[in-house]
Design an enzyme around this catalytic site. Sequence first.
Site, PDB file in Angstrom:
ATOM      1  N   ASP A   6      55.114 -55.113  37.434  1.00  0.00           N
ATOM      2  CA  ASP A   6      54.120 -54.073  37.170  1.00  0.00           C
ATOM      3  C   ASP A   6      54.344 -52.941  38.163  1.00  0.00           C
ATOM      4  O   ASP A   6      54.102 -53.110  39.368  1.00  0.00           O
ATOM      5  CB  ASP A   6      52.707 -54.659  37.306  1.00  0.00           C
ATOM      6  CG  ASP A   6      51.616 -53.620  37.082  1.00  0.00           C
ATOM      7  OD1 ASP A   6      51.874 -52.652  36.343  1.00  0.00           O
ATOM      8  OD2 ASP A   6      50.524 -53.782  37.649  1.00  0.00           O
ATOM      9  N   GLY A   8      53.233 -49.756  39.771  1.00  0.00           N
ATOM     10  CA  GLY A   8      52.068 -48.914  39.985  1.00  0.00           C
ATOM     11  C   GLY A   8      52.402 -47.719  40.850  1.00  0.00           C
ATOM     12  O   GLY A   8      53.522 -47.595  41.364  1.00  0.00           O
ATOM     13  N   ASN A   9      51.420 -46.860  41.050  1.00  0.00           N
ATOM     14  CA  ASN A   9      51.661 -45.633  41.816  1.00  0.00           C
ATOM     15  C   ASN A   9      51.938 -45.907  43.293  1.00  0.00           C
ATOM     16  O   ASN A   9      52.700 -45.172  43.919  1.00  0.00           O
ATOM     17  CB  ASN A   9      50.455 -44.702  41.680  1.00  0.00           C
ATOM     18  CG  ASN A   9      50.349 -44.105  40.293  1.00  0.00           C
ATOM     19  OD1 ASN A   9      51.161 -43.285  39.891  1.00  0.00           O
ATOM     20  ND2 ASN A   9      49.351 -44.541  39.542  1.00  0.00           N
ATOM     21  N   GLY A 107      48.029 -46.188  29.402  1.00  0.00           N
ATOM     22  CA  GLY A 107      48.845 -46.758  30.465  1.00  0.00           C
ATOM     23  C   GLY A 107      49.219 -48.204  30.200  1.00  0.00           C
ATOM     24  O   GLY A 107      48.403 -48.991  29.710  1.00  0.00           O
ATOM     25  N   ALA A 108      50.464 -48.556  30.528  1.00  0.00           N
ATOM     26  CA  ALA A 108      50.934 -49.923  30.310  1.00  0.00           C
ATOM     27  C   ALA A 108      50.123 -50.925  31.122  1.00  0.00           C
ATOM     28  O   ALA A 108      49.922 -52.065  30.694  1.00  0.00           O
ATOM     29  CB  ALA A 108      52.416 -50.024  30.679  1.00  0.00           C
ATOM     30  N   ASP A 109      49.628 -50.506  32.302  1.00  0.00           N
ATOM     31  CA  ASP A 109      48.816 -51.410  33.116  1.00  0.00           C
ATOM     32  C   ASP A 109      47.475 -51.693  32.449  1.00  0.00           C
ATOM     33  O   ASP A 109      46.964 -52.822  32.504  1.00  0.00           O
ATOM     34  CB  ASP A 109      48.611 -50.831  34.511  1.00  0.00           C
ATOM     35  CG  ASP A 109      48.011 -49.424  34.499  1.00  0.00           C
ATOM     36  OD1 ASP A 109      48.054 -48.755  33.445  1.00  0.00           O
ATOM     37  OD2 ASP A 109      47.504 -48.984  35.552  1.00  0.00           O
ATOM     38  N   THR A 132      45.380 -47.393  42.928  1.00  0.00           N
ATOM     39  CA  THR A 132      45.457 -46.035  43.454  1.00  0.00           C
ATOM     40  C   THR A 132      44.366 -45.177  42.823  1.00  0.00           C
ATOM     41  O   THR A 132      43.688 -44.404  43.505  1.00  0.00           O
ATOM     42  CB  THR A 132      46.843 -45.435  43.158  1.00  0.00           C
ATOM     43  OG1 THR A 132      47.848 -46.300  43.699  1.00  0.00           O
ATOM     44  CG2 THR A 132      46.978 -44.056  43.776  1.00  0.00           C
ATOM     45  N   THR A 184      29.928 -42.753  63.497  1.00  0.00           N
ATOM     46  CA  THR A 184      30.795 -42.114  62.507  1.00  0.00           C
ATOM     47  C   THR A 184      31.520 -43.135  61.641  1.00  0.00           C
ATOM     48  O   THR A 184      31.562 -43.014  60.411  1.00  0.00           O
ATOM     49  CB  THR A 184      31.835 -41.217  63.207  1.00  0.00           C
ATOM     50  OG1 THR A 184      31.144 -40.217  63.965  1.00  0.00           O
ATOM     51  CG2 THR A 184      32.744 -40.544  62.189  1.00  0.00           C
TER      52      THR A 184
END
Length: 326
Positions: A6, A8-9, A107-109, A132, A184
Site C-alpha cells: 500500500d 501512501g503519501n 483512491g486505491a486505499d 497523511t 503551551t
Amino acid sequence: MLLAIDIGNSNITLGGIQEGEILFEAHLATDATKTSDEYGVEIKDMLDLFGARVEEIRDCIVASVVPPVFNSVRNGIVKLTGKEPMVVGPGIKTGINILLEDPGATGADLIAAAVAAVDAYPTPLTVVDMGTATTIAVIDDGNAFLGGAVLPGLRISAEALSSRASLLPGIQLERPRRAIGKNTVECMQSGLMFGAAAMVDGLIDRMEAELGRPTTVVATGGVARFVVPLCRHEIALERDLQLKGLDLLYRKRRLSKKRLCHIFEKASVNRAQGLTACGRELYEAFPQAERTSRPRPGGPSRPIEASREKGDIPAARDAYIGSNKR
C-alpha cells in the site's frame, strides 16, 4: 505468500499474507527520488528482516495514491520477484458500487479499506482512515460507496502549527491530560488531539443525520490508535484494514480467473454448444469486464470475436484473458 503493498503519501506498507493471515507488516518511507533498484533493495531487506524469502512470494498486489512513486515500486517488485503485480485501479472487480461523480478517481486505499470493512462489518458503514490526510467514507446497504469527506491529517496539522507559528514548538502526539491546558505544550496537545477527535465525531454525526440512520464506524490509519480512544462514538479500530482489503481483492481476482477458465473448459468439452453459449456465460459471469473490453466505435474487432467465428476455443480464451488483464 502474497506480497501486498500500500503506497501512501508518507509511508509504504508491506504485508506478507498467507491464507488470509498477515504474517508480517513493514513500513518504508515514501520517497519520489528513489529508483526502482533502491525500492527493490529495501523491499528485499524488509523480507530478510522478517525471515521471508523472495522465493516464497507467489504473487503481488499494489495499491497506490502516489503516482510518481508507483512505477518505481512496481518496477522494483518486478526486478526482485520476476512477477508483474496486480494493481488496484479502475475496472478491477471489487464488489463495491462506487456512486461518485468520477468513480475512476477514487483512491486505491479507500477501495481496499472499503472492501475489508464490508467483509467484516454490517452496513451502513462509516470508514475513517487517519493517515497523511484523514478520509471519512460512507458505505450504504448493498455495498454502495456514497462518498465522504477529506480533511487535514493530524500530523499535517501539528507540523503546520509549529512551522507557521514562531513560538509554538513541535510536540509529541499523545493523549492530553486535560482539555484546558496549563502550558503551551498542553494547550497544543489538547487542541490537536481533542480537536481531531471532535472533528471525527462531528462529521460522523452530520453524515448519519444526512443518511437518516446510525452507522457502524471503523477506523484505521497510522494515528487512529491515538485519536479513537478520545472519540465519543463507538469506533472499531482496525490496524491492518488496507492489507486485509488487498488480500480480499487478490482472492476475488483469483476466483474470477478460475471461473473464467472453468467456462472455457466447459465450452471445449461441449463443442455442440460452441463459443456462442460460452460468450453468453462469460457475459453473465463478468459483465463489467465484457463491457469494458468492447472496441471503440469504428475500431478493430476484438480478437475474441474473431476466435469465436473460427470456433477456436483456446484462442478465444487467451484473447479474453488478455483483453481483461488489470
